[in-house]
Design a protein around this motif. Structure first.
Motif, PDB file in Angstrom:
ATOM      1  N   GLY A 117       0.815  -1.204   0.000  1.00 29.76           N
ATOM      2  CA  GLY A 117       0.000   0.000   0.000  1.00 29.76           C
ATOM      3  C   GLY A 117       0.850   1.255   0.000  1.00 29.76           C
ATOM      4  N   GLN A 118       0.181   2.391   0.166  1.00 27.19           N
ATOM      5  CA  GLN A 118       0.855   3.690   0.123  1.00 27.19           C
ATOM      6  C   GLN A 118       1.924   3.804   1.204  1.00 27.19           C
ATOM      7  OE1 GLN A 118      -0.969   6.927  -1.541  1.00 27.19           O
ATOM      8  NE2 GLN A 118       1.211   7.329  -1.738  1.00 27.19           N
ATOM      9  N   TYR A 119       1.613   3.327   2.417  1.00 32.50           N
ATOM     10  CA  TYR A 119       2.581   3.467   3.502  1.00 32.50           C
ATOM     11  C   TYR A 119       3.867   2.701   3.194  1.00 32.50           C
ATOM     12  CZ  TYR A 119       5.121   3.022   7.788  1.00 32.50           C
ATOM     13  OH  TYR A 119       6.139   3.033   8.698  1.00 32.50           O
ATOM     14  N   VAL A 120       3.746   1.434   2.832  1.00 28.67           N
ATOM     15  CA  VAL A 120       4.938   0.619   2.571  1.00 28.67           C
ATOM     16  C   VAL A 120       5.748   1.205   1.421  1.00 28.67           C
ATOM     17  CG1 VAL A 120       5.761  -1.641   1.794  1.00 28.67           C
ATOM     18  CG2 VAL A 120       3.953  -1.500   3.507  1.00 28.67           C
ATOM     19  N   ALA A 121       5.071   1.645   0.366  1.00 24.00           N
ATOM     20  CA  ALA A 121       5.772   2.222  -0.778  1.00 24.00           C
ATOM     21  C   ALA A 121       6.519   3.494  -0.383  1.00 24.00           C
ATOM     22  CB  ALA A 121       4.779   2.521  -1.901  1.00 24.00           C
ATOM     23  N   ASN A 122       5.831   4.405   0.287  1.00 24.70           N
ATOM     24  CA  ASN A 122       6.466   5.672   0.670  1.00 24.70           C
ATOM     25  C   ASN A 122       7.584   5.468   1.681  1.00 24.70           C
ATOM     26  OD1 ASN A 122       4.660   6.915  -1.006  1.00 24.70           O
ATOM     27  ND2 ASN A 122       3.635   8.102   0.572  1.00 24.70           N
ATOM     28  N   ALA A 123       7.344   4.619   2.677  1.00 21.75           N
ATOM     29  CA  ALA A 123       8.361   4.374   3.698  1.00 21.75           C
ATOM     30  C   ALA A 123       9.608   3.748   3.085  1.00 21.75           C
ATOM     31  CB  ALA A 123       7.794   3.471   4.791  1.00 21.75           C
ATOM     32  N   THR A 124       9.425   2.807   2.189  1.00 18.40           N
ATOM     33  CA  THR A 124      10.567   2.150   1.544  1.00 18.40           C
ATOM     34  C   THR A 124      11.442   3.160   0.819  1.00 18.40           C
ATOM     35  OG1 THR A 124       9.365   0.056   1.273  1.00 18.40           O
ATOM     36  CG2 THR A 124      11.242   0.453  -0.188  1.00 18.40           C
ATOM     37  N   LEU A 125      10.828   4.029   0.041  1.00 13.48           N
ATOM     38  CA  LEU A 125      11.597   4.989  -0.754  1.00 13.48           C
ATOM     39  C   LEU A 125      12.163   6.115   0.093  1.00 13.48           C
ATOM     40  CD1 LEU A 125       9.336   5.118  -3.930  1.00 13.48           C
ATOM     41  CD2 LEU A 125      11.469   3.854  -3.606  1.00 13.48           C
ATOM     42  N   CYS A 126      11.412   6.544   1.104  1.00 12.29           N
ATOM     43  CA  CYS A 126      11.919   7.600   1.981  1.00 12.29           C
ATOM     44  C   CYS A 126      13.099   7.112   2.800  1.00 12.29           C
ATOM     45  CB  CYS A 126      10.806   8.090   2.910  1.00 12.29           C
ATOM     46  SG  CYS A 126      11.367   9.343   4.094  1.00 12.29           S
ATOM     47  N   PHE A 127      12.989   5.921   3.370  1.00 16.33           N
ATOM     48  CA  PHE A 127      14.030   5.430   4.267  1.00 16.33           C
ATOM     49  C   PHE A 127      15.231   4.869   3.522  1.00 16.33           C
ATOM     50  CE2 PHE A 127      10.312   4.646   7.347  1.00 16.33           C
ATOM     51  CZ  PHE A 127      10.329   5.984   7.710  1.00 16.33           C
ATOM     52  N   THR A 128      15.077   4.636   2.212  1.00 16.13           N
ATOM     53  CA  THR A 128      16.220   4.208   1.407  1.00 16.13           C
ATOM     54  C   THR A 128      16.942   5.393   0.785  1.00 16.13           C
ATOM     55  OG1 THR A 128      15.080   2.146   0.836  1.00 16.13           O
ATOM     56  CG2 THR A 128      16.987   2.744  -0.492  1.00 16.13           C
ATOM     57  N   GLY A 129      16.164   6.296   0.163  1.00 12.41           N
ATOM     58  CA  GLY A 129      16.781   7.380  -0.588  1.00 12.41           C
ATOM     59  C   GLY A 129      16.466   8.770  -0.109  1.00 12.41           C
ATOM     60  N   ASP A 130      15.826   8.879   1.074  1.00 17.22           N
ATOM     61  CA  ASP A 130      15.482  10.188   1.638  1.00 17.22           C
ATOM     62  C   ASP A 130      14.481  10.933   0.757  1.00 17.22           C
ATOM     63  OD1 ASP A 130      15.638  11.866   3.823  1.00 17.22           O
ATOM     64  OD2 ASP A 130      17.333  13.013   3.064  1.00 17.22           O
ATOM     65  N   ASP A 137       0.434   6.252   8.817  1.00 11.65           N
ATOM     66  CA  ASP A 137      -0.207   5.067   9.376  1.00 11.65           C
ATOM     67  C   ASP A 137      -1.039   5.503  10.567  1.00 11.65           C
ATOM     68  OD1 ASP A 137       1.609   5.567  11.389  1.00 11.65           O
ATOM     69  OD2 ASP A 137       2.608   3.626  11.283  1.00 11.65           O
ATOM     70  N   ARG A 138      -1.555   4.553  11.329  1.00 13.86           N
ATOM     71  CA  ARG A 138      -2.443   4.898  12.447  1.00 13.86           C
ATOM     72  C   ARG A 138      -1.721   5.719  13.507  1.00 13.86           C
ATOM     73  NH1 ARG A 138      -5.844  -0.756  13.440  1.00 13.86           N
ATOM     74  NH2 ARG A 138      -6.935  -0.777  11.417  1.00 13.86           N
ATOM     75  N   ASN A 139      -0.457   5.409  13.751  1.00 18.71           N
ATOM     76  CA  ASN A 139       0.294   6.152  14.757  1.00 18.71           C
ATOM     77  C   ASN A 139       0.515   7.604  14.337  1.00 18.71           C
ATOM     78  OD1 ASN A 139       0.525   3.929  16.460  1.00 18.71           O
ATOM     79  ND2 ASN A 139       2.446   3.271  15.543  1.00 18.71           N
ATOM     80  N   VAL A 140       0.871   7.791  13.076  1.00 18.69           N
ATOM     81  CA  VAL A 140       1.086   9.147  12.562  1.00 18.69           C
ATOM     82  C   VAL A 140      -0.231   9.914  12.557  1.00 18.69           C
ATOM     83  CG1 VAL A 140       1.718  10.493  10.521  1.00 18.69           C
ATOM     84  CG2 VAL A 140       3.104   8.512  11.199  1.00 18.69           C
ATOM     85  N   GLU A 141      -1.288   9.249  12.148  1.00 14.04           N
ATOM     86  CA  GLU A 141      -2.607   9.893  12.161  1.00 14.04           C
ATOM     87  C   GLU A 141      -2.977  10.340  13.573  1.00 14.04           C
ATOM     88  OE1 GLU A 141      -7.307   8.877  11.156  1.00 14.04           O
ATOM     89  OE2 GLU A 141      -5.733   7.439  10.637  1.00 14.04           O
ATOM     90  N   LEU A 178       8.925  10.830  13.577  1.00 11.30           N
ATOM     91  CA  LEU A 178       7.463  10.840  13.698  1.00 11.30           C
ATOM     92  C   LEU A 178       6.945   9.480  14.141  1.00 11.30           C
ATOM     93  CD1 LEU A 178       4.930  12.593  13.249  1.00 11.30           C
ATOM     94  CD2 LEU A 178       4.983  11.886  10.837  1.00 11.30           C
ATOM     95  N   LEU A 179       7.466   8.420  13.549  1.00 12.42           N
ATOM     96  CA  LEU A 179       7.056   7.067  13.931  1.00 12.42           C
ATOM     97  C   LEU A 179       7.460   6.756  15.374  1.00 12.42           C
ATOM     98  CD1 LEU A 179       8.030   5.166  10.659  1.00 12.42           C
ATOM     99  CD2 LEU A 179       5.720   5.775  11.417  1.00 12.42           C
ATOM    100  N   ASP A 180       8.667   7.158  15.746  1.00 14.58           N
ATOM    101  CA  ASP A 180       9.145   6.897  17.102  1.00 14.58           C
ATOM    102  C   ASP A 180       8.351   7.701  18.136  1.00 14.58           C
ATOM    103  OD1 ASP A 180      10.987   5.157  16.083  1.00 14.58           O
ATOM    104  OD2 ASP A 180      12.675   6.531  16.223  1.00 14.58           O
ATOM    105  N   VAL A 185       5.757   8.334  22.841  1.00 16.49           N
ATOM    106  CA  VAL A 185       5.170   9.450  23.597  1.00 16.49           C
ATOM    107  C   VAL A 185       3.684   9.619  23.309  1.00 16.49           C
ATOM    108  CG1 VAL A 185       5.272  11.922  24.087  1.00 16.49           C
ATOM    109  CG2 VAL A 185       7.390  10.646  23.658  1.00 16.49           C
ATOM    110  N   CYS A 186       3.347   9.862  22.053  1.00 16.12           N
ATOM    111  CA  CYS A 186       1.949  10.115  21.698  1.00 16.12           C
ATOM    112  C   CYS A 186       1.240   8.789  21.423  1.00 16.12           C
ATOM    113  CB  CYS A 186       1.872  11.042  20.485  1.00 16.12           C
ATOM    114  SG  CYS A 186       0.271  11.853  20.285  1.00 16.12           S
ATOM    115  N   GLN A 187       1.207   7.959  22.448  1.00 14.44           N
ATOM    116  CA  GLN A 187       0.616   6.628  22.361  1.00 14.44           C
ATOM    117  C   GLN A 187      -0.909   6.722  22.463  1.00 14.44           C
ATOM    118  OE1 GLN A 187       2.510   4.996  25.806  1.00 14.44           O
ATOM    119  NE2 GLN A 187       4.469   4.644  24.783  1.00 14.44           N
ATOM    120  N   THR A 188      -1.552   5.559  22.442  1.00 12.85           N
ATOM    121  CA  THR A 188      -3.006   5.551  22.630  1.00 12.85           C
ATOM    122  C   THR A 188      -3.374   6.266  23.917  1.00 12.85           C
ATOM    123  OG1 THR A 188      -3.145   3.437  21.446  1.00 12.85           O
ATOM    124  CG2 THR A 188      -5.049   4.080  22.768  1.00 12.85           C
ATOM    125  N   GLU A 189      -2.616   5.986  24.978  1.00 12.60           N
ATOM    126  CA  GLU A 189      -2.717   6.764  26.222  1.00 12.60           C
ATOM    127  C   GLU A 189      -1.493   7.680  26.237  1.00 12.60           C
ATOM    128  OE1 GLU A 189      -5.156   6.843  28.390  1.00 12.60           O
ATOM    129  OE2 GLU A 189      -6.303   5.324  27.294  1.00 12.60           O
TER     130      GLU A 189
END
Length: 208
Positions: A117-130, A137-141, A178-180, A185-189
């Protein structure tokens, strides 16, 4: 044009990420497109620590798409089983490796692959080539919908546009932070007392 709060969030998040980044094997700077893709493919609906326990062994056994194409589906299922969804994942990887000898480097082309999906595609390219791509994803949302509660869009398409607008030139560092931040920190609770965004987070201000 970013708002004052959005610019502060960018800067604060990058600074926070430098000090709090989680270390995982797929985050090493010399990882190939294939190696990052495998990690992001496994991380969908699976805790990072679970993936970390399987990832090195999987790459040792299947270092390339070609090695996956030579393996039986049962071999892949056995290697992926600790992560769950092993039949689905093994089947998708077999389809991908049978159709291609290398992965595409455009998000639209990656999204044409099975179970990508969009997340896997974007994350792959961002984390490989910046590449300056949003990872949503749900956490970022959850993070964005709290910090920018009064401007966060309702539809997924508008949310992706919002997220894209906030990605700075330091895309890889920003998205990893953002993912970290969502995980630590910005967890469900949420751990609001530990949050750098207290002064401008709409969720915190409304809850105080």
């Amino acid at each position: 044009m970013l708002s004052k709060a959005e610019r502060r969030f960018q800067a604060d998040l990058l600074e926070w990420g430098e000090e709090n980044r989680r270390e995982y094997p797929w985050r090493e700077s010399d990882r190939t497109l294939y190696e990052v893709f495998i990690a992001e493919f496994f991380l969908t609906q699976t805790p990072a620590d679970n993936v970390a326990a399987v990832y090195p062994k999987f790459l040792e056994r299947f270092p390339t798409l070609d090695e996956i194409s030579k393996a039986s589906e049962d071999e892949l299922i056995e290697a992926i089983e600790p992560l769950g969804f092993q039949n689905m994942r093994a089947g998708a990887l077999k389809q991908i490796s049978s159709a291609r000898d290398h992965l595409p480097t455009e998000p639209e082309s990656l999204m044409e692959l099975p179970r990508v999906g969009q997340y896997v595609a974007n994350a792959t390219l961002c984390f490989t080539g910046d590449d300056r791509l949003p990872v949503l994803d749900r956490n970022v949302e959850r993070v964005y919908s709290r910090v920018f509660r009064d401007t966060w869009p309702e539809t997924e398409a508008d949310q992706l546009t919002f997220t894209q607008r906030l990605v700075p030139d330091e895309a890889r560092a920003y998205n990893l932070a953002l993912l970290d931040f969502g995980a630590l920190v910005c967890q469900t609770e949420p751990l609001c007392e530990r949050c750098f965004a207290n002064e401008y987070c709409v969720y915190f201000q409304e809850s105080a």
